[in-house]
Structures are given as structure tokens and as C-alpha cells.
Design a protein around this motif. Structure first.
Motif, PDB file in Angstrom:
ATOM      1  N   LYS A   7      44.860   3.191  20.422  1.00 45.59           N
ATOM      2  CA  LYS A   7      43.686   3.218  21.299  1.00 45.59           C
ATOM      3  C   LYS A   7      42.629   4.197  20.772  1.00 45.59           C
ATOM      4  CE  LYS A   7      43.516   1.556  24.990  1.00 45.59           C
ATOM      5  NZ  LYS A   7      42.970   0.277  25.500  1.00 45.59           N
ATOM      6  N   PRO A 121      39.224   1.487  19.151  1.00 47.50           N
ATOM      7  CA  PRO A 121      37.949   1.606  19.877  1.00 47.50           C
ATOM      8  C   PRO A 121      37.380   3.000  20.045  1.00 47.50           C
ATOM      9  CG  PRO A 121      39.749   1.157  21.405  1.00 47.50           C
ATOM     10  CD  PRO A 121      40.322   1.053  20.025  1.00 47.50           C
ATOM     11  N   TYR A 122      38.226   4.038  20.011  1.00 47.95           N
ATOM     12  CA  TYR A 122      37.732   5.384  20.320  1.00 47.95           C
ATOM     13  C   TYR A 122      38.118   6.384  19.233  1.00 47.95           C
ATOM     14  CZ  TYR A 122      37.414   3.200  24.918  1.00 47.95           C
ATOM     15  OH  TYR A 122      37.127   2.341  25.946  1.00 47.95           O
ATOM     16  N   GLU A 146      37.040   3.650  29.451  1.00 47.94           N
ATOM     17  CA  GLU A 146      37.534   2.300  29.692  1.00 47.94           C
ATOM     18  C   GLU A 146      36.939   1.698  30.959  1.00 47.94           C
ATOM     19  OE1 GLU A 146      41.055   0.707  27.850  1.00 47.94           O
ATOM     20  OE2 GLU A 146      39.128   1.041  26.871  1.00 47.94           O
ATOM     21  N   LYS A 149      31.687   1.362  31.110  1.00 48.44           N
ATOM     22  CA  LYS A 149      31.244   0.774  29.850  1.00 48.44           C
ATOM     23  C   LYS A 149      29.856   1.247  29.410  1.00 48.44           C
ATOM     24  CE  LYS A 149      34.976  -1.695  29.597  1.00 48.44           C
ATOM     25  NZ  LYS A 149      36.034  -1.369  28.605  1.00 48.44           N
ATOM     26  N   ARG A 197      32.891   6.226  21.535  1.00 48.33           N
ATOM     27  CA  ARG A 197      33.177   4.867  21.109  1.00 48.33           C
ATOM     28  C   ARG A 197      32.876   4.724  19.611  1.00 48.33           C
ATOM     29  NH1 ARG A 197      33.877   1.901  25.739  1.00 48.33           N
ATOM     30  NH2 ARG A 197      32.894   2.781  27.607  1.00 48.33           N
ATOM     31  N   LYS A 198      33.791   4.138  18.890  1.00 47.83           N
ATOM     32  CA  LYS A 198      33.589   3.974  17.449  1.00 47.83           C
ATOM     33  C   LYS A 198      32.452   3.017  17.127  1.00 47.83           C
ATOM     34  CE  LYS A 198      37.844   5.305  15.204  1.00 47.83           C
ATOM     35  NZ  LYS A 198      38.850   4.906  14.207  1.00 47.83           N
ATOM     36  N   ALA A 199      32.217   2.054  18.006  1.00 42.71           N
ATOM     37  CA  ALA A 199      31.115   1.115  17.774  1.00 42.71           C
ATOM     38  C   ALA A 199      29.784   1.857  17.766  1.00 42.71           C
ATOM     39  CB  ALA A 199      31.115   0.040  18.857  1.00 42.71           C
TER      40      ALA A 199
END
Length: 307
Positions: A7, A121-122, A146, A149, A197-199
């Protein structure tokens, strides 16, 4: 090798921090989560025995039995060790012992993790001289992201300590900053307390060109993040930030202190240009002058004490 569905990644860059790294690793292993997480520890070819300390820690606390998921491999750039904690089954370590110092060569240390990190994701950051004390740090922060958003990252507060591990209750690092203006005025975000957030981080890397004049990697990230998402401040003390006499952000050398202040100013100017916020340039100039005055006053105070 098939890895668990991690995660979150914890990124730990370390160099010659053998006397501190044990507490950093302890802070990772105490994390209580319902999801697997991986701690990516990159030792930049330390010369003070830190690699021995980390290796001993792995042998003591991690599972290297024949039935384990662990492995060790050699590449042209590093010795890589992957293993699962003996007790905390959600905790995994990926350790890279670099063979050459990348910082001195201005080479990226994170590029080796790109493929491994895909789909996670993180991300959290904790350098090798800081450490976490709240076993629910990751759980609370990931849970918040989570369910919210619209938030891109979350951070908290940290105690400060010195090289002798003496914790100061007088100065607790971290306070609420909700807007771009807040963080331009003062960086109140302790890096070791963040989860993002990695995005959002990937977008930052695509859009922002890092300058060698900055001298720091975290401050421009927070400014970018708050421009593109909401920020959450968690009013908990989750870790300990170590203030050393000589580091990237602290020094007894007036020359180094001034260089850091100017680097911070460069970050502000570049990010203001990116955000098209010319209205805040005067604020950045004011903070530059204040930082220079404080640095000079600090040096004068030291010289007076020596007399």
C-alpha cells in the motif's frame, strides 16, 4: 519474484548515519497496519560502518530462512537485500547498499526503485537520522487519504532532538498550513511526518525541473502538492526530527547557512513563477532578508560566546 500488494513505500536515504540508523529502522518496524508496506533503504556507500549496522539489524529482525521470501543479489551498482520482518508480517525491507557514492556524483538514487515501486499508491519519507515513535502513523495517514480523495498529502508534528538523542519539548516542529500562501511564508511541514500520493509526486517530476541552486528536495514538493490538491494536517506528534550541528539545513558555518537561505529563496521564486503568483514575490524577499539577518546574528552570537 512476486511481491505483496504494498500500500505504501517508505523511502529512507542514508549516508554515514551509523549511530542513528537503528532508531530509524525501529520506527519502521513498529508500524501496525492492516496492509503490507515496504521500507526502501538506500545507503549511499557509507564509510562509517553504517552498512554493517543495517546488515546486522536485518540478520537479527528479519526472516532469512529457506522458506522465507528473502533474497540477496549483486548488481553493478549495489548489493540488494529483500526480506520480511520476523514478527511484523506486514513489514518488508528492500535495502540497497550502493557501491559508489551517488550524491557526490550528482546521480539519482531513486531510479533503481522505479520498476519495483510501480502500482504502489502512497509514499512516506524518513531519512536515516530521524525516526518515528507513533506505531499508528502510517495506518492513520493512509486511512485518511483512502477516504478523502481530494487530499494529496498529509503531515503531522515531530519532536526535535540533538546528536545526543536529547529530545526538546520546547520546540515541536510542524504546524497547520492550509494554503500556498502559508507554505510560501514558512515551511512548517516536517518531511518525516508526511505521506503523499505517488501519482501527485509523478506529476511533480514531470512538470517541475529541479534546480541545483535549491539545495533541498522537499520544500518545492510541498508547494507543488498544495497547488494541485488539498493538504491535511494531523495534530499528532508522530516522530523525532534530529537537528545536527552540521547538516544540509543546519550549520555553524555562516557561508553554508547563507547558501541554504538563498536556496530556499530560489525555491520560492521558481515556484511563484510556476504558480503565476507575482503578488507574493515581496513576501519571498522579506523572508530572504529575515533569514540572512538571523544567520548573521547567530554567527555573531557564537563569536561573542567564544570571546
Amino acid at each position: 519474484m512476486k511481491y505483496p500488494l504494498f500500500k505504501i513505500t517508505i523511502e529512507c536515504m542514508t549516508f554515514n548515519q551509523s549511530q542513528y540508523i537503528g532508531k530509524t529502522l525501529d520506527g519502521f518496524c513498529i508500524q501496525q497496519t492492516e496492509f503490507p508496506f515496504v521500507c526502501c533503504i538506500i545507503d549511499d556507500a557509507s564509510t562509517d560502518g553504517e552498512q554493517i549496522v543495517i546488515n546486522t539489524y536485518l540478520e537479527t529482525h528479519f526472516d532469512f530462512s529457506e522458506s522465507s521470501v528473502s533474497y540477496t543479489k549483486e548488481t553493478d551498482y549495489a548489493k540488494i537485500i529483500y526480506a520480511q520482518h520476523k514478527v511484523n508480517k506486514q513489514c518488508f525491507f528492500m535495502v540497497l547498499f550502493l557501491k559508489e557514492n551517488h550524491y557526490s556524483q550528482k546521480k539519482s538514487k531513486t531510479e533503481y526503485l522505479k520498476k519495483f515501486n510501480e502500482g504502489i499508491p502512497y509514499e512516506a519519507i524518513c531519512e536515516g537520522d530521524d525516526y518515528w515513535i507513533d506505531p499508528e502513523k502510517l495506518s492513520k495517514q493512509v486511512s485518511f487519504l483512502e477516504t478523502h480523495k481530494e487530499y494529496g498529502f498529509t503531515y503531522a508534528r515531530a519532536y526535535t532532538c540533538n546528536e545526543k538523542d536529547e529530545i526538546s519539548n520546547k520546540y515541536i516542529f510542524g504546524s497547520n498550513a492550509e494554503t500556498f500562501n502559508d507554505i510560501i511564508a514558512r515551511n512548517t511541514i516536517p518531511t518525516l511526518t508526511t505521506v503523499y500520493r505517488k501519482a501527485l509526486y509523478s506529476n511533480y517530476l514531470k512538470e517541475i525541473k529541479r534546480s541545483d541552486q535549491w539545495g533541498m528536495g522537499d520544500y518545492p514538493m510541498w508547494l507543488y502538492f498544495i497547488l494541485h490538491s488539498k493538504v491535511h494536517f494531523m495534530n499528532d506528534i508522530v516522530g523525532v526530527y534530529r537537528v545536527l550541528p552540521e547538516s544540509a539545513s543546519h550549520s555553524r558555518s555562516l557561508k553554508k547557512k547563507i547558501k541554504f537561505v538563498i536556496g530556499e529563496y530560489r525555491v520560492r521564486l521558481d515556484m511563484l513563477k510556476y504558480a503565476n503568483r507575482k503578488d507574493l514575490v515581496f513576501l519571498a524577499q522579506k523572508e530572504l532578508i529575515k533569514g540572512l539577518v538571523i544567520s548573521i546574528a547567530y554567527k555573531i552570537a557564537i563569536l561573542c560566546r567564544l570571546k
